[in-house]
Enzyme design. Structure first.
Site, PDB file in Angstrom:
ATOM      1  N   HIS A 246     -26.899 -43.470 -20.225  1.00 42.01           N
ATOM      2  CA  HIS A 246     -27.724 -43.195 -21.401  1.00 42.01           C
ATOM      3  C   HIS A 246     -29.209 -43.298 -21.105  1.00 42.01           C
ATOM      4  CE1 HIS A 246     -23.941 -44.909 -23.548  1.00 42.01           C
ATOM      5  NE2 HIS A 246     -23.793 -43.630 -23.272  1.00 42.01           N
ATOM      6  N   GLU A 276     -20.956 -33.320 -19.638  1.00 42.05           N
ATOM      7  CA  GLU A 276     -21.676 -34.108 -18.633  1.00 42.05           C
ATOM      8  C   GLU A 276     -21.193 -33.685 -17.249  1.00 42.05           C
ATOM      9  OE1 GLU A 276     -20.911 -38.134 -19.817  1.00 42.05           O
ATOM     10  OE2 GLU A 276     -21.766 -37.828 -21.800  1.00 42.05           O
ATOM     11  N   GLU A 372     -14.147 -39.176 -18.544  1.00 38.24           N
ATOM     12  CA  GLU A 372     -15.506 -39.209 -17.990  1.00 38.24           C
ATOM     13  C   GLU A 372     -15.696 -40.376 -17.019  1.00 38.24           C
ATOM     14  OE1 GLU A 372     -18.623 -40.411 -20.768  1.00 38.24           O
ATOM     15  OE2 GLU A 372     -17.148 -40.359 -22.386  1.00 38.24           O
TER      16      GLU A 372
END
Length: 418
Positions: A246, A276, A372
């Site tokens: 982040h 992503e 992820e």
């Protein structure tokens, strides 16, 4: 509403100070995100739970639950918002600064509180729920100060938690939700292509991110012409800035051989989707490629593990073994995926549906989760940088549908210009 004439300024001021609540009807209701049948389904499910648990009323205070049950996404900016629900009442509570927008947006009724007296918000709550004896609130959201004020506003009410139960209800997506999420995944892919097109040595991170975000916003406006356009963003990181999932965008310029992290987040009516990817600028060293390929191996294994009946903790444990076999488990930084729906980087989370060792939730049809995996190797280590691939999957009755189409891995994402 009608205007009232006053004989003096002091008389006008006195009258305004006495005005605590308003009903503002300004324009026609907007085209909603979901059908009336879908919104009614959500509220009916909540009311059935309330009846079964002997809960007379619910006061939602969070972005996610107000949006989920009323299709209204508020702007906090130092004021408080709410959604009051009983078996007969369904009303958002909004600040006068927003005028008629919450009323046009809300599924159900809307009541407005003014700034003329302190804590008019709690007066609105008391007006709507003052006679209720057992009130559900989100213990994971409401502040200690506001919980005290709420108890003062409803002195005869017992407060019980509603947050976890509603989280479980939101985990299973309806057909309308899944259709919107699929559009979000498609638009994230568009953002990814725009991001990739903007990557070049010497280009600052923020310029790449701006190009991606603009592409996504324009596609949302085209696909959802009645939607409010807010909160879509891109995190594009390079070099050492890739170490955290982040990390914000900076003005750092891309250098040859940099590891890159592409993170595209289209927001549609409060519904978050994501793309992503790991990329490299111009070239990828053998050391970096080795780590990248390990992460891709885990990603691909994880895509196969998402299916109905699988437990979140078991998926995490199996993927841990792959990292352990390659000697890189110590570089894993967080779990392997999470639920999608009404959530964002600053609100909402279905914490009971994350692919982590401490979550035993069993995957069911119409859950939507990501895969992820991420590794982070600190500066000075061979292959330093942050590696992450991210796909969104809709759990079906016999497997899962991967709705992310942007390619991943060294064969596709070493970006060479010229």
């Amino acid at each position: 509403m009608t205007d009232t004439k006053f004989s003096s300024a002091s008389g006008a001021a006195e009258h305004m100070c006495q005005t605590r609540l308003l009903s503002i009807k300004n324009g026609e209701p907007v085209t909603p995100t979901f059908s009336n049948a879908e919104m009614t389904r959500r509220v009916d499910a909540l009311r059935n739970y309330m009846a079964a648990q002997d809960i007379d009323a619910v006061l939602f205070t969070s972005y996610h639950n107000i949006n989920y049950y009323a299709d209204f996404l508020f702007c906090h900016f130092g004021r408080f918002y709410g959604l009051a629900i009983t078996q007969t009442v369904h009303s958002t509570i909004s600040a006068n600064i927003d005028a008629g927008q919450p009323g046009r947006r809300s599924f159900g009724d809307n009541i407005v509180y003014t700034d003329w007296q302190r804590d008019n918000y709690f007066h609105a709550v008391s007006t709507l729920l003052g006679k209720q004896k057992r009130v559900g609130v989100e213990f994971d959201h409401i502040t200690a100060e506001n919980l005290t004020k709420l108890k003062d506003a409803l002195p005869n009410a017992e407060m019980v938690d509603i947050g976890k139960a509603c989280m479980k209800m939101r985990m299973i997506k309806s057909d309308e939700e899944i259709a919107l999420i699929k559009q979000g995944a498609r638009i994230a892919d568009i953002g990814g292509r725009a991001c990739r097109d903007a990557i070049a040595v010497g280009v600052p991170e923020h310029e790449v991110a701006l190009h991606s975000t603009q592409a996504m916003v324009r596609e949302i406006a085209k696909t959802f012409p009645h939607a409010e356009l807010m909160d879509t963003w891109t995190w594009f990181q390079s070099g050492i800035n890739t170490d955290g999932a982040h990390n914000p965008v900076t003005s750092r310029k891309i250098q040859r051989g940099d590891i890159l992290s592409l993170n595209c987040f289209p927001m549609i009516a409060g519904y978050y989707t994501a793309l992503e990817r790991t990329l490299f600028a111009e070239e990828c060293s053998d050391a970096h490629r080795r780590i990248w390929e390990i992460n891709v191996e885990v990603h691909e294994a994880g895509l196969q593990l998402i299916r109905p009946g699988a437990r979140c903790c078991d998926i995490a444990a199996e993927l841990n073994e792959i990292y352990h076999r390659h000697g890189v488990l110590q570089y894993r930084t967080f779990g392997y995926g999470h639920s999608f729906g009404v959530l964002s980087h600053y609100y909402g989370r279905e914490a009971g549906l994350e692919l982590r060792e401490d979550i035993s939730t069993v995957l069911e049809e119409n859950m939507v989760v990501s895969m992820e995996p991420m590794l982070t190797l600190s500066e000075g280590l061979s292959g330093a940088g942050g590696y992450r691939e991210h796909d969104i999957l809709v759990v079906t009755n016999d497997g899962a549908e991967d709705i992310t189409k942007f390619p991943y891995g060294p064969e596709h994402n070493i970006v060479v210009r010229g």
